[in-house]
Design a protein around this motif. Structure first.
Motif, PDB file in Angstrom:
ATOM      1  N   GLN A 225      -0.491   3.525  -0.610  1.00  0.00           N
ATOM      2  CA  GLN A 225      -0.387   2.290  -1.379  1.00  0.00           C
ATOM      3  C   GLN A 225      -0.350   2.595  -2.868  1.00  0.00           C
ATOM      4  OE1 GLN A 225      -2.926  -0.809   0.019  1.00  0.00           O
ATOM      5  NE2 GLN A 225      -2.697  -2.074  -1.816  1.00  0.00           N
ATOM      6  N   LEU A 226       0.581   1.916  -3.589  1.00  0.00           N
ATOM      7  CA  LEU A 226       0.766   2.146  -5.015  1.00  0.00           C
ATOM      8  C   LEU A 226       0.276   0.987  -5.867  1.00  0.00           C
ATOM      9  CD1 LEU A 226       4.358   3.713  -4.959  1.00  0.00           C
ATOM     10  CD2 LEU A 226       2.163   4.908  -5.003  1.00  0.00           C
ATOM     11  N   THR A 227       0.495  -0.250  -5.435  1.00  0.00           N
ATOM     12  CA  THR A 227       0.039  -1.412  -6.200  1.00  0.00           C
ATOM     13  C   THR A 227      -1.131  -2.067  -5.479  1.00  0.00           C
ATOM     14  OG1 THR A 227       1.611  -2.914  -5.122  1.00  0.00           O
ATOM     15  CG2 THR A 227       2.339  -1.808  -7.139  1.00  0.00           C
ATOM     16  N   PHE A 228      -2.039  -2.625  -6.269  1.00  0.00           N
ATOM     17  CA  PHE A 228      -3.260  -3.223  -5.717  1.00  0.00           C
ATOM     18  C   PHE A 228      -3.541  -4.529  -6.464  1.00  0.00           C
ATOM     19  CE2 PHE A 228      -3.483   1.286  -4.954  1.00  0.00           C
ATOM     20  CZ  PHE A 228      -4.031   1.422  -3.691  1.00  0.00           C
ATOM     21  N   PHE A 229      -2.919  -5.603  -5.998  1.00  0.00           N
ATOM     22  CA  PHE A 229      -3.117  -6.907  -6.617  1.00  0.00           C
ATOM     23  C   PHE A 229      -3.622  -7.895  -5.571  1.00  0.00           C
ATOM     24  CE2 PHE A 229       0.303  -5.013  -9.192  1.00  0.00           C
ATOM     25  CZ  PHE A 229      -0.208  -5.180 -10.475  1.00  0.00           C
ATOM     26  N   ASP A 230      -4.256  -8.969  -6.054  1.00  0.00           N
ATOM     27  CA  ASP A 230      -4.615 -10.067  -5.159  1.00  0.00           C
ATOM     28  C   ASP A 230      -3.376 -10.871  -4.769  1.00  0.00           C
ATOM     29  OD1 ASP A 230      -7.299  -9.387  -5.292  1.00  0.00           O
ATOM     30  OD2 ASP A 230      -7.667 -10.694  -7.024  1.00  0.00           O
TER      31      ASP A 230
ATOM     32  N   ILE B 104       3.331  -2.647  -2.712  1.00  0.00           N
ATOM     33  CA  ILE B 104       4.304  -1.566  -2.638  1.00  0.00           C
ATOM     34  C   ILE B 104       3.598  -0.280  -2.207  1.00  0.00           C
ATOM     35  CG2 ILE B 104       6.018  -0.208  -3.880  1.00  0.00           C
ATOM     36  CD1 ILE B 104       6.764  -3.144  -3.449  1.00  0.00           C
ATOM     37  N   HIS B 105       4.209   0.399  -1.221  1.00  0.00           N
ATOM     38  CA  HIS B 105       3.705   1.681  -0.709  1.00  0.00           C
ATOM     39  C   HIS B 105       4.842   2.701  -0.753  1.00  0.00           C
ATOM     40  CE1 HIS B 105       1.091  -1.366   1.061  1.00  0.00           C
ATOM     41  NE2 HIS B 105       0.240  -0.451   1.450  1.00  0.00           N
ATOM     42  N   GLU B 106       4.498   3.969  -0.651  1.00  0.00           N
ATOM     43  CA  GLU B 106       5.516   4.995  -0.495  1.00  0.00           C
ATOM     44  C   GLU B 106       5.336   5.714   0.838  1.00  0.00           C
ATOM     45  OE1 GLU B 106       4.009   9.158  -2.462  1.00  0.00           O
ATOM     46  OE2 GLU B 106       4.961   7.729  -3.828  1.00  0.00           O
ATOM     47  N   VAL B 107       6.453   6.087   1.441  1.00  0.00           N
ATOM     48  CA  VAL B 107       6.473   6.841   2.702  1.00  0.00           C
ATOM     49  C   VAL B 107       7.427   8.008   2.489  1.00  0.00           C
ATOM     50  CG1 VAL B 107       6.942   6.772   5.178  1.00  0.00           C
ATOM     51  CG2 VAL B 107       6.125   4.713   4.014  1.00  0.00           C
ATOM     52  N   VAL B 108       6.970   9.239   2.751  1.00  0.00           N
ATOM     53  CA  VAL B 108       7.783  10.406   2.407  1.00  0.00           C
ATOM     54  C   VAL B 108       8.575  10.966   3.582  1.00  0.00           C
ATOM     55  CG1 VAL B 108       6.332  11.065   0.459  1.00  0.00           C
ATOM     56  CG2 VAL B 108       5.812  11.963   2.736  1.00  0.00           C
TER      57      VAL B 108
ATOM     58  N   GLY C 106      -4.087  -5.453   3.103  1.00  0.00           N
ATOM     59  CA  GLY C 106      -5.192  -6.304   2.700  1.00  0.00           C
ATOM     60  C   GLY C 106      -4.795  -7.760   2.763  1.00  0.00           C
ATOM     61  N   GLU C 107      -4.978  -8.451   1.651  1.00  0.00           N
ATOM     62  CA  GLU C 107      -4.735  -9.885   1.597  1.00  0.00           C
ATOM     63  C   GLU C 107      -3.263 -10.230   1.374  1.00  0.00           C
ATOM     64  OE1 GLU C 107      -6.344 -13.979   1.286  1.00  0.00           O
ATOM     65  OE2 GLU C 107      -6.610 -12.171   2.443  1.00  0.00           O
ATOM     66  N   ALA C 108      -2.534  -9.360   0.646  1.00  0.00           N
ATOM     67  CA  ALA C 108      -1.162  -9.688   0.274  1.00  0.00           C
ATOM     68  C   ALA C 108      -0.292  -8.436   0.282  1.00  0.00           C
ATOM     69  CB  ALA C 108      -1.140 -10.340  -1.112  1.00  0.00           C
ATOM     70  N   ALA C 109       1.004  -8.606   0.453  1.00  0.00           N
ATOM     71  CA  ALA C 109       1.943  -7.487   0.520  1.00  0.00           C
ATOM     72  C   ALA C 109       1.981  -6.730  -0.801  1.00  0.00           C
ATOM     73  CB  ALA C 109       3.332  -7.992   0.871  1.00  0.00           C
TER      74      ALA C 109
END
Length: 642
Positions: A74-79, A62-66, A57-60
């Motif tokens: 995607q785990l975090t969702f911030f502006d 944290i995601h997880e890849v197994v 989205g707009e900014a980086a």
């Protein structure tokens, strides 16, 4: 004479005198703006996959890849962008620490993310600046630095999760202190007192008593890292004692002796990670800006280079919690950063993430060539040579325009990672890019680092003059069409170059740059001030103050008659927005042409996609307007009022 200011706002962006961006430029740039990168953060708690940082989205976030090539959850969702994620070693706790600021203000707060509940909780005060937390081996607590006590000094705090007691101040000290690693047992931590890039001290902190045991503390030595062996009797770190470069060292706690491991590797050791079982130590050397990975067998006391990695820049190494598998980020000039995993036992390298390049042809990306050009002084009876990376477009019939890109720091180094903006300049504009590592850059020895300190500041600017001389001698380059661009200290270098070599440059792009050293040292955040005085000089000394005033770009703004683009983040804690504003006033007072771009929701550089996209559009339009034709540029009559 004054210059008319045409101002408008687009979202959080304030624009002054920037023309409307042509639709054709936006369309052509679109593919380059869709490139993406992924950086390793850590392993998941049980080692079943990776945590990575990437942007959808707009900014980086944290995601997880197994598994390799698998979709990213995607785990975090911030502006706002999310920084550094560190997994709790206690697998039963199932979570990780992460850091986030607001609007680029760098007042980072620490959060704990619960993977089971997929919820997070802020653990710090919401106001002070905090470093990333370092977990103890049991995962019951972590330690971090914070400016909470007085807003200036960065003390050390311990946060107890298992006992439920929360935050506890364990050490107060003057200046910048940060934790490195815990010994087993949860009582002792290696910590660094960073005083300058040329001086940093390594200690062991007893978190129960607050007492320090010194390993290395010398005004002429810089230390980094501090990993404990499995038995807690040795500490691995880097130091430039008796050398130009920081080498890999081991400290024996029983004998209190130090030994250098990397004899004969005359390049900087810059990354260090010890495997969970303590048998393998991964370290990276910086060889002329390119990373080389080595593995040190702690039992056999031998190291070997890993040959299976692509040539590029390595970062973010993390060992698997139970196996000899090393995860790392690799960034190359022809591919965005991605996460890889190296099986140390088989030497099999697997790429885990596959970042997109917006549909562009990867085969067309240009790889730079390392050059060295002579500058004004000598070393050892020979001309000193400055290293630079030369990005050359496909051959053209006429000499090519040139963009000189100067890194920040100043104690930093240009390294040839992937840049979609550079690839656009090369392919779509036909502009050659030269990225010099002028004196004062890191990676070339501690004496090279000091060559621009204090009263020698403008010697680094003279290195740019020598590069202009080199450009004149290259038949494929057009010395009549040269622009200069840089950020932070690189922004100062742009402004200084424009005043010293105004007649040899077409235009300049200053990004969050220092315009006056006195006001910069007064207004930069208080926790940074003493660190910057070591580099730039102490303005409280009358002779140094006069020197800093004399060389400041605001003092010499009357010498700049060529167009400038100035870019700034309103919340910048390092180089405040006032630095850009006073430079704008000085240029415009003299009737000069200056475009201005201010982001109200950014700090020291643009990190949000929409802001970054417009910034790139403005830069390209500026280069098209003032670099692409060999013009004698003045101020357009339509902009001049009396």
């Amino acid at each position: 004479m004054t210059v008319e200011i045409r101002r408008k706002e687009i979202g959080n962006l304030l624009l002054e005198n920037i023309p409307d961006i042509p639709v054709l430029l936006k369309d052509k740039l679109q593919l380059y703006q869709q490139t993406r990168e992924a950086a390793l953060a850590d392993w998941l708690p049980d080692g079943s996959g990776l945590l990575i940082s990437t942007r959808f989205g707009e900014a980086a976030q944290i995601h997880e890849v197994v598994r390799p090539g698998h979709f990213r959850k995607q785990l975090t969702f911030f502006d706002e962008p999310v920084y550094i994620a560190r997994t709790c070693p206690d697998a039963d706790r199932q979570g990780f620490l992460f850091a986030r600021d607001t609007g680029g203000n760098e007042a980072y707060q620490l959060y704990f993310y619960d993977l089971r509940k997929q919820e997070y909780e802020m653990l710090t005060d919401g106001e002070s600046k905090h470093s990333s937390g370092v977990w103890n081996r049991e995962g019951s607590a972590f330690i971090y630095s914070s400016t909470k006590r007085n807003g200036i000094d960065q003390d050390l705090y311990l946060y107890d999760l298992a006992g439920g007691t929360g935050e506890r101040l364990v050490f107060t000290g003057k200046g910048y202190w940060y934790p490195v690693a815990w010994a087993s047992g949860g009582r002792y931590v290696t910590v660094i007192n960073y005083r300058s890039i040329n001086e940093s001290h390594l200690h062991i902190l007893d978190v129960e008593t607050g007492m320090l045991q010194t390993i290395q503390a010398d005004p002429n030595i810089a230390c980094r890292s501090g990993s404990w062996s499995a038995d807690g009797r040795r500490i691995y770190y880097t130091s430039d004692a008796d050398s130009e470069w920081r080498g890999l060292m081991v400290y024996d706690l029983d004998t209190q002796s130090k030994q250098k491991i990397t004899q004969g590797l005359d390049w900087e050791v810059e990354g260090l990670q010890l495997s969970a079982d303590g048998t393998q130590l991964a370290f990276v050397i910086n060889k002329n800006g390119i990373s080389e990975l080595y593995l040190y067998d702690t039992a056999r006391e031998r190291y070997e280079r890993v040959e299976v990695l692509p040539e590029g820049v390595i970062a973010d190494m993390r060992w698997h919690p139970k196996a000899l598998r090393l995860a790392l980020t690799i960034n190359t000039p022809q591919a965005p950063a991605d996460a890889y995993v190296l099986d140390v036992e088989t030497m099999d390298l697997q790429q885990w993430t596959f970042s997109e390049v917006g549909g562009l042809d990867r085969k067309g990306f240009v790889k730079p060539r390392l050059i060295h050009y002579p500058t004004f002084d000598q070393v050892g009876g020979k001309d000193r040579e400055i290293p630079a990376f030369y990005y050359r477009p496909e051959p053209q019939d006429a000499p090519m325009p040139v963009l000189i890109y100067i890194h920040g720091g100043p104690e930093s180094q240009f390294r040839p990672g992937f840049s979609p903006a550079f690839q656009y300049y090369l392919k779509e504009l036909g502009v050659a890019v030269l990225a010099p590592n002028v004196r004062g850059s890191s990676g070339y020895g501690k004496h090279y680092l000091k060559l621009d300190n204090g009263f020698k500041r403008e010697d680094s600017v003279r290195d740019i003059g020598a590069l202009l001389d080199w450009i004149e001698q290259q038949p494929e380059l057009d010395s009549r069409r040269v622009a200069v661009m840089g950020g932070s200290y690189g922004g100062y270098m742009v402004l200084a170059s424009m005043s010293h070599y105004n007649d040899r440059l077409c235009c300049g792009i200053d990004i969050v740059g220092i315009s006056n050293f006195i006001t910069f040292l007064k207004n930069t955040k208080s926790y940074r001030r003493d660190l910057r005085r070591v580099e730039y000089g102490d303005e409280r000394d009358p002779a140094m103050r006069r020197h800093l005033e004399q060389i400041s770009p605001t003092t010499n703004a009357h010498k700049i008659t060529k167009p400038m683009l100035i870019v700034q983040g309103q919340n910048d804690p390092r180089v405040p927005a006032s630095e850009a504003e006073q430079m704008l006033r000085a240029i415009r007072k003299n009737g000069g042409e200056a475009w201005y771009l201010l982001a109200k929701d950014e700090g020291h550089g643009f990190r949000k996609k929409s802001n970054r996209d417009f910034y790139n559009q403005a830069v390209i339009l500026f280069l098209q307007t003032y670099l692409m034709q060999p013009l004698e540029v003045g101020v357009p009559e339509a902009l001049v009022t009396t």
